[in-house]
Design an enzyme around this catalytic site. Structure first.
Site, PDB file in Angstrom:
ATOM      1  N   SER A 149      29.676 -13.002   7.768  1.00 35.85           N
ATOM      2  CA  SER A 149      30.607 -14.054   8.169  1.00 35.85           C
ATOM      3  C   SER A 149      31.193 -14.748   6.942  1.00 35.85           C
ATOM      4  O   SER A 149      30.544 -14.847   5.892  1.00 35.85           O
ATOM      5  CB  SER A 149      29.835 -15.069   9.009  1.00 35.85           C
ATOM      6  OG  SER A 149      30.534 -16.284   9.086  1.00 35.85           O
TER       7      SER A 149
ATOM      8  N   TYR B 153      22.084 -20.500  10.311  1.00 37.92           N
ATOM      9  CA  TYR B 153      22.732 -19.258  10.753  1.00 37.92           C
ATOM     10  C   TYR B 153      23.444 -18.596   9.561  1.00 37.92           C
ATOM     11  O   TYR B 153      23.281 -17.405   9.295  1.00 37.92           O
ATOM     12  CB  TYR B 153      23.728 -19.575  11.881  1.00 37.92           C
ATOM     13  CG  TYR B 153      24.886 -18.620  11.966  1.00 37.92           C
ATOM     14  CD1 TYR B 153      24.741 -17.375  12.567  1.00 37.92           C
ATOM     15  CD2 TYR B 153      26.138 -18.944  11.424  1.00 37.92           C
ATOM     16  CE1 TYR B 153      25.808 -16.487  12.621  1.00 37.92           C
ATOM     17  CE2 TYR B 153      27.199 -18.063  11.467  1.00 37.92           C
ATOM     18  CZ  TYR B 153      27.034 -16.841  12.065  1.00 37.92           C
ATOM     19  OH  TYR B 153      28.088 -15.956  12.105  1.00 37.92           O
TER      20      TYR B 153
ATOM     21  N   LYS C 292      22.849 -14.938   7.272  1.00 36.17           N
ATOM     22  CA  LYS C 292      23.881 -13.933   6.940  1.00 36.17           C
ATOM     23  C   LYS C 292      23.824 -13.626   5.431  1.00 36.17           C
ATOM     24  O   LYS C 292      23.848 -12.469   5.019  1.00 36.17           O
ATOM     25  CB  LYS C 292      25.273 -14.440   7.319  1.00 36.17           C
ATOM     26  CG  LYS C 292      25.514 -14.568   8.805  1.00 36.17           C
ATOM     27  CD  LYS C 292      25.620 -13.210   9.461  1.00 36.17           C
ATOM     28  CE  LYS C 292      25.770 -13.272  10.954  1.00 36.17           C
ATOM     29  NZ  LYS C 292      25.510 -11.998  11.623  1.00 36.17           N
TER      30      LYS C 292
HETATM   31  C1  UD1 Z   1      32.195 -21.369  13.275  1.00 40.93           C
HETATM   32  C2  UD1 Z   1      31.015 -21.438  12.339  1.00 40.93           C
HETATM   33  C3  UD1 Z   1      30.946 -20.173  11.542  1.00 40.93           C
HETATM   34  C4  UD1 Z   1      30.854 -18.977  12.467  1.00 40.93           C
HETATM   35  C5  UD1 Z   1      32.063 -18.993  13.400  1.00 40.93           C
HETATM   36  C6  UD1 Z   1      31.929 -17.898  14.453  1.00 40.93           C
HETATM   37  C7  UD1 Z   1      30.657 -23.821  11.834  1.00 40.93           C
HETATM   38  C8  UD1 Z   1      30.690 -24.886  10.776  1.00 40.93           C
HETATM   39  N1  UD1 Z   1      31.101 -22.609  11.475  1.00 40.93           N
HETATM   40  O1  UD1 Z   1      33.384 -21.342  12.505  1.00 40.93           O
HETATM   41  O2  UD1 Z   1      29.824 -20.221  10.707  1.00 40.93           O
HETATM   42  O3  UD1 Z   1      30.842 -17.783  11.731  1.00 40.93           O
HETATM   43  O4  UD1 Z   1      32.131 -20.237  14.089  1.00 40.93           O
HETATM   44  O5  UD1 Z   1      33.142 -17.692  15.069  1.00 40.93           O
HETATM   45  O6  UD1 Z   1      30.278 -24.070  12.959  1.00 40.93           O
HETATM   46  N2  UD1 Z   1      37.307 -27.256  16.967  1.00 40.93           N
HETATM   47  C9  UD1 Z   1      37.764 -28.299  17.745  1.00 40.93           C
HETATM   48  N3  UD1 Z   1      37.195 -28.475  18.967  1.00 40.93           N
HETATM   49  C10 UD1 Z   1      36.197 -27.659  19.462  1.00 40.93           C
HETATM   50  C11 UD1 Z   1      35.744 -26.603  18.656  1.00 40.93           C
HETATM   51  C12 UD1 Z   1      36.319 -26.437  17.409  1.00 40.93           C
HETATM   52  O7  UD1 Z   1      38.659 -29.054  17.351  1.00 40.93           O
HETATM   53  O8  UD1 Z   1      35.712 -27.895  20.590  1.00 40.93           O
HETATM   54  C13 UD1 Z   1      37.956 -27.019  15.657  1.00 40.93           C
HETATM   55  C14 UD1 Z   1      37.006 -27.066  14.470  1.00 40.93           C
HETATM   56  O9  UD1 Z   1      36.902 -28.355  13.958  1.00 40.93           O
HETATM   57  C15 UD1 Z   1      37.686 -26.079  13.510  1.00 40.93           C
HETATM   58  C16 UD1 Z   1      38.349 -25.060  14.429  1.00 40.93           C
HETATM   59  O10 UD1 Z   1      38.468 -25.707  15.691  1.00 40.93           O
HETATM   60  O11 UD1 Z   1      38.697 -26.729  12.768  1.00 40.93           O
HETATM   61  C17 UD1 Z   1      37.557 -23.786  14.589  1.00 40.93           C
HETATM   62  O12 UD1 Z   1      36.231 -24.080  14.997  1.00 40.93           O
HETATM   63  P1  UD1 Z   1      35.219 -22.937  15.513  1.00 40.93           P
HETATM   64  O13 UD1 Z   1      35.906 -22.104  16.522  1.00 40.93           O
HETATM   65  O14 UD1 Z   1      33.961 -23.610  15.932  1.00 40.93           O
HETATM   66  O15 UD1 Z   1      34.988 -22.011  14.248  1.00 40.93           O
HETATM   67  P2  UD1 Z   1      34.501 -22.394  12.746  1.00 40.93           P
HETATM   68  O16 UD1 Z   1      33.954 -23.738  12.686  1.00 40.93           O
HETATM   69  O17 UD1 Z   1      35.617 -22.045  11.826  1.00 40.93           O
END
Ligand code: UD1
Length: 338
Positions: free
Chosen positions: A124, A152, A156
């Site tokens: 990842s 997690y 990795k």
């Molecule tokens: C997350 C994990 C990463 C993992 C990946 C799997 C963290 C810090 N990182 O990545 O290690 O490999 O998922 O796909 O958790 N967001 C919202 N509302 C939500 C959910 C997310 O605004 O309900 C925003 C987050 O702040 C971020 C973006 O959407 O800016 C993407 O979030 P997410 O889909 O959870 O992925 P990552 O955080 O990039």
């Protein structure tokens, strides 16, 4: 090639099996069904039109896994098995270290026993740590093992290190490490897709549940990041493109130059949370209600890759766009999986 796919009933494993068959490979699927359903394997069989040998085995169980290795001759292993909920890994770290590291070590030891030398690992972008500067390329090695924000992610990075040390000690061993950015979307048949248990942690599956009326609104975690509209920017990649990346990476096993290969699998394009919400509304014709709330701990402003190395060396690049990702996600959420 004939490939043992560990964690093959899961989200990325199931899509990869489809693409392996599309290119003439065959598969043995192993999964303990902890976070996946047998119906996903059945649906893959429908898509590929073939029966897939399936073993409900936990990859930490060496005895049972050895029996599979004994029965099925394979040329390579792809490791998708592993727990992946970031938040849970912070709360129950030992569960993550035990399962993820133990299953990987068990598989690698059995490869030794059965003289199998080729392995591919689902890693990842999280291994680049929170201080990585986007666009990230694979040479940012100095960043590895620094500033990883959760157990997690640590697992990795540790498994990557185990593979590198093993490769250094054994010239026949060949490991391909694929660092995924943000895989989303579903197969066009809507038979397989992402099906998280409980409340989704990740953005796209959460939006899917809001768009289909299963959840009332999305929480947008912060709108004061240093990005185009203040919301977090990520490199979303269609799971079908990602799956094809694995098939392209099989060519590394024919290379003679080195025995560790590391590739970013992403599009190289950054999309903000609000851009994704808008794209989803357009693709689905549904409203995605949202509220701006505080930042989520551990989040960074932007994370996207330089995808050039995979293009140059593997001849692979992501082809599907955000609209394809949103449409396929909606179709799956809105009645697929049967
Ligand atoms: C997350 C994990 C990463 C993992 C990946 C799997 C963290 C810090 N990182 O990545 O290690 O490999 O998922 O796909 O958790 N967001 C919202 N509302 C939500 C959910 C997310 O605004 O309900 C925003 C987050 O702040 C971020 C973006 O959407 O800016 C993407 O979030 P997410 O889909 O959870 O992925 P990552 O955080 O990039």
């Amino acid at each position: 090639m004939r490939i043992l796919v560990a964690g093959g009933a899961g989200y990325i494993g199931s899509h990869t099996i489809v693409e392996l068959y599309a290119k003439g490979h065959t598969v043995v699927c192993v999964d303990n069904l902890y976070n996946a359903k047998l119906s996903a394997v059945k649906n893959v069989e429908k898509i590929v039109g073939k029966k897939i040998p399936f073993y409900k085995v936990d990859c930490c169980d060496k005895k049972k896994l050895r029996a599979v290795f004994k029965k099925e001759k394979v040329d390579a292993i792809i490791m998708f098995q592993g727990y992946k909920a970031v938040g849970e890994s912070v709360k129950i770290p030992l569960k993550y270290y035990r399962n993820n590291i133990d299953s990987a070590l068990t598989i690698i030891e059995l490869m030794d026993e059965f003289n199998i030398h080729n392995i591919m690992f689902s890693s990842s972008a999280t291994v680049y740590g929170k201080n990585a500067k986007s666009p990230i390329d694979e040479n940012d090695e100095a960043l590895r093992l620094n500033d990883i924000t959760n157990p997690y992610g640590e697992t990795k990075a540790m498994i990557e290190k185990i593979l590198m040390d093993k490769a250094n000690s054994d010239s026949k061993f060949k490991a391909v490490i694929l660092r995924y950015f943000n895989p989303v979307g579903a197969h066009e048949s809507a038979l397989i897709g992402e099906d998280p248990n409980g409340l989704p942690n990740n953005l796209m599956p959460y939006i899917a549940k809001v768009a289909t009326g299963k959840l009332p609104f999305l929480n947008v975690y912060g709108n004061n990041y240093k990005t185009k509209d203040g919301t977090g920017v990520r490199d979303y990649i269609h799971v079908v493109d990602l799956a094809k990346g694995h098939v392209s990476a099989l060519k590394c096993y024919k290379e003679k130059k080195k025995n560790i290969y590391i590739y970013n699998l992403g599009t190289g394009r950054g999309t903000s949370v609000l851009e994704l919400v808008n794209a989803y509304e357009k693709a689905s014709g549904k409203k995605v209600k949202y509220k701006i709330v505080g930042r989520r701990a551990g989040d960074v402003d932007k994370l996207y890759c330089k995808p050039k190395k995979a293009k140059t060396e593997l001849g692979w690049e992501a082809k599907l766009n955000i609209e394809n990702m949103c449409k396929s996600s909606y179709n799956y959420e809105n009645g697929g999986r049967r």
